[in-house]
Scaffold this active site. Structure first.
Site, PDB file in Angstrom:
ATOM      1  N   SER A  85       0.837  -1.197   0.000  1.00 44.18           N
ATOM      2  CA  SER A  85       0.000   0.000   0.000  1.00 44.18           C
ATOM      3  C   SER A  85       0.868   1.241   0.000  1.00 44.18           C
ATOM      4  O   SER A  85       1.560   1.526   0.986  1.00 44.18           O
ATOM      5  CB  SER A  85      -0.930   0.027   1.215  1.00 44.18           C
ATOM      6  OG  SER A  85      -1.602   1.278   1.305  1.00 44.18           O
ATOM      7  N   ASP A  91      -5.198   0.280  -9.366  1.00 46.17           N
ATOM      8  CA  ASP A  91      -6.378   1.067  -9.718  1.00 46.17           C
ATOM      9  C   ASP A  91      -6.884   0.781 -11.126  1.00 46.17           C
ATOM     10  O   ASP A  91      -7.981   1.211 -11.489  1.00 46.17           O
ATOM     11  CB  ASP A  91      -6.083   2.558  -9.591  1.00 46.17           C
ATOM     12  CG  ASP A  91      -5.993   2.999  -8.138  1.00 46.17           C
ATOM     13  OD1 ASP A  91      -6.671   2.388  -7.288  1.00 46.17           O
ATOM     14  OD2 ASP A  91      -5.242   3.952  -7.856  1.00 46.17           O
TER      15      ASP A  91
END
Length: 448
Positions: free
Chosen positions: A174, A327
């Site tokens: 992340s 994404d």
């Protein structure tokens, strides 16, 4: 309901060739970081090409609330008069980060090692997203967090009055968590160390170094080790924001699946920690060409030409590539639906906790459009229908997720029957010019 108003239903119908130049907005990740680091520098940072989507505008308002002077000069030209590391003032009101997980998590990190208190909230989507992945490491610095059950917003962060440096291994890949820890480390004495088993987008490391922080990055048996020396005086910068590869993905993928298309997307950032989608598309047989390769502001940049590719083939995407394109899996699944064979996507559990559960949202919508999808907790498989083979004809729930909405509108350009989304309003959070840009290229999107 849309993130910032009443729902805006949209429908996309089968399109003729998409042609021309797609000037997509500035990179969202770099835009957020430009504002935050500019606010933590001493002096005036000038920013050109800032993404003026709602997510970034909410971060600009937040920096003002913490005491920085943020000025919009028009035409994507902004300036930030910073207050220095540790110079944040306590906000008078609640900080509303709208739909932006990146914004809220990075801002929490930036203020967590200052002796101030701030309360954060967001829209209905953001308030469902887990924050413990950030607040847990921030607690190691000495910050305290009080929020709703499950570590969700609204949440109050009480900054550490006497912060200590930390050594933290990220449990999941992340960039948001890594960046929050590094930003917190700026106001802690000594070295803060972040270890990530899989490399994630490295804009924070690059930009921290550009602002004058001492950052060392090395590969070890533990993974990628980033060491930041705390309490620097950050120097203001002049930043030219490259255009967002995540936004570029939409006109690029539309060109690949709409017959006769030829689209040029100039000035796209090609940071290797962000470019996994383009590598994947080329492996599927996409006609993609990188022109005018160069470097701007420490970031690789190129003009990207995408042409209709009728013979796309399904592939197995390497799980190790997930962090560089997390994404882009929603729009990749649309391309996969228009390819032949199976596209296998594994190691993508992170998609379950984005603006929506993106695996579930895409799987449900694709099935409604006649595409076979299998899914598990951290994987999904799309069986392509080939060029022109997707039925379409569905009304899809966007779940307040801009990427879900845009992905299904792109599918509508190539499907047999129009595809509708219940609410396209959230698109404005990241790609406010999506409709006029796609219309200019020759696509048809109707507000219904």
């Amino acid at each position: 309901m849309s993130a910032h108003g009443t729902p805006i239903p949209m429908t996309a119908a089968r399109s003729g060739p998409l042609t021309g130049t797609a000037d997509v907005p500035g990179d969202k990740s770099i835009s957020h970081r430009s504002l935050i680091l500019g606010a933590m520098a001493v002096g005036e940072t000038r920013i050109t090409g800032l993404l003026e989507g709602q997510d970034v505008l909410d971060t600009a308002k937040a920096m003002q609330a913490f005491g920085a002077e943020v000025t919009d000069h028009g035409g994507g030209e902004w300036s930030v008069q910073g207050v220095g590391v540790g110079g944040f003032a306590e906000p008078e009101n609640v900080i509303d980060c709208g739909n932006s997980g990146t914004g809220v998590r990075l801002i929490m990190g930036a203020m967590a090692t200052s002796p101030i208190t701030a309360t954060f909230t967001g829209d209905a989507s953001l308030n469902k997203r887990p924050m413990a992945r950030v607040t847990d490491p921030l607690a190691l610095f000495g910050a305290r967090a009080v929020g709703r059950t499950g570590g969700r917003l609204p949440m109050t962060i009480v900054g550490a009055s006497d912060p200590v440096p930390v050594r933290y291994a990220t449990p999941v890949p992340s960039a948001q968590v890594k960046s929050a820890v590094l930003l917190a480390g700026l106001n802690a004495p000594g070295d803060t160390v972040v270890i990530e088993r899989e490399a994630t987008r490295d804009h924070s490391e690059r930009m921290l170094a550009g602002f004058g922080a001492q950052v060392q990055v090395e590969d070890s048996t533990q993974g990628r080790v980033i060491t930041l020396t705390g309490q620097p005086e950050l120097k203001p910068q002049t930043i030219v924001v490259p255009r967002d590869p995540s936004s570029a993905a939409f006109p690029v993928c539309a060109a690949l699946i709409v017959e006769g298309s030829d689209v040029l997307v100039p000035n796209i950032g090609l940071n290797p920690t962000r470019a996994g989608l383009f590598t994947t598309l080329q492996e599927m047989g996409a006609d993609l060409v990188f022109e005018n390769m160069r470097e701007e502001g420490g970031e690789p940049v190129a003009d990207l030409r995408a042409r209709f590719s009728p013979d796309l083939k399904g592939i197995e995407v390497p799980p190790g590539r997930a962090a560089s394109m997390i994404d882009e899996y929603p729009i990749l699944s649309v391309v996969a639906a228009c390819a032949t064979g199976q596209t296998v996507m594994r190691g993508v559990k992170e998609l379950r906790v984005k603006e929506s559960d993106r695996i579930d949202a895409m799987a449900t919508g694709l099935r409604a459009c006649g595409v076979e999808v299998e899914e598990g907790e951290d994987w999904w498989i799309v069986t392509g229908r080939g060029h022109g083979g997707v039925s379409g004809g569905a009304l899809v729930q966007s779940h307040l997720d801009h990427r879900i909405a845009m992905s299904f509108l792109i599918l509508g350009f190539a499907a047999k029957a129009p595809v509708s989304v219940d609410d396209g309003g959230p698109i404005a959070t990241s790609f406010p010019i999506f409709e006029p840009l796609m219309t200019q290229l020759g696509a048809r999107i109707d507000r219904t």
